[in-house]
Design an enzyme around this catalytic site. Sequence first.
Site, PDB file in Angstrom:
ATOM      1  CG  HIS A 114      -0.147   0.285   2.691  1.00 25.04           C
ATOM      2  ND1 HIS A 114       0.182   1.173   3.004  1.00 25.04           N
ATOM      3  CD2 HIS A 114       0.119  -0.870   3.351  1.00 25.04           C
ATOM      4  CE1 HIS A 114       0.919   0.658   4.263  1.00 25.04           C
ATOM      5  NE2 HIS A 114       0.775  -0.478   4.291  1.00 25.04           N
ATOM      6  CB  CYS A 130       1.722  -3.711   5.355  1.00 25.13           C
ATOM      7  SG  CYS A 130       0.032  -4.561   5.630  1.00 25.13           S
TER       8      CYS A 130
END
Length: 363
Positions: A114, A130
């Site tokens: 992301h 992440c």
Amino acid sequence: MRKFRIIGILVAFAMVMSFIGLPKESFAAPVTKQIEVNKTTNYLYLYENGKVIKKYRVATGKTKELTPEGTFPLVVKIKNPSWKNVPPGPDNPLGPRWNGISVNGDNGRSYGIHGTNNPKSIGTYASNGCIRMLSNQVTELYDLIYEGVPVWIHTGTSNGIWRGDMSVGLKPSTGSVKTVKDTYAWTGPSTGSFKITAVAKNKALTRTGVSGNYTQVKLANGRLGFIYNGDLSTGLTFKSASGYAEVTVDKANVRQSPSLSSNVIEKAKKGSRYTLLADNGEWYQVKTANGKIAYLSHLVAKKWVVTVTASVANIRATASMKAPVVAKANRGTTITKLGMVGEFHKIRLADGTIAYIHKTVAK
């Protein structure tokens, strides 16, 4: 990025849904694409037909354990995601795009690739699990990839060759399937993606691909979507295989037939190994300790392999350092493992040859 905690996944999902709409299209790959993330160098590589076409600087977990290692399918793409109580916008730590990967069968809402509201963190170890990218670059990546792309995350070397698990991700497939119950088509191979439409029982569809326990099909309006294999008669055939299937999740269901709705005949702990008999790309046919034929989903098990850890490793004819070298393998190469003989892994090469590799150069 902070990974979504399990306790908050449903809340986060609801908030995401309140701010975004259904992605415009899920599509089969006109070309094969793969992603590599090297946690040692904090670079992400995008491959197209086996060649690197993009290279991006990224941020990964604050500690080595936070960002999972292995090969995982990308199962959901989201434009302008929300995060907890933060709506889309410049203050959102997820940035403008979420590319969710399924780790150990989850729905793609816990780990992802992301954007960020902290561009200075790129290139560092800063996230809670992440993979962060610059927001303009994650937008570019989002437009270049599709649901089902395999994502290989590791701490080894990068040499321009994608060396992840080739069994993971969307694979082209042809033929026809039929629904065996009323079901739904999804934008990705996970219920963490978005419903496209309801599909009635006994509906015949053209199969275009397979990813894990989902089949990609062409819908009546020409759009492509994914349907859970347990709701289909897929017609996939088993091919003979050898070696062992190893459980990769904390607790796996070993089933009577190749369906997630089939009876569970036993449960297996992480690391349990079963003699491998056949593989249809979604299920392993295995033999249990008491001789029963059973099935393990690819979502909870993988072929037992060793990975070369030395720059170049010698593969020998017998379990001895004095034995003739029959082949060499580069770092990162995975080979089917059959067992241990002293300090050597007993392996099966791609041509079927039984050979041995020392434990100091492979694990």
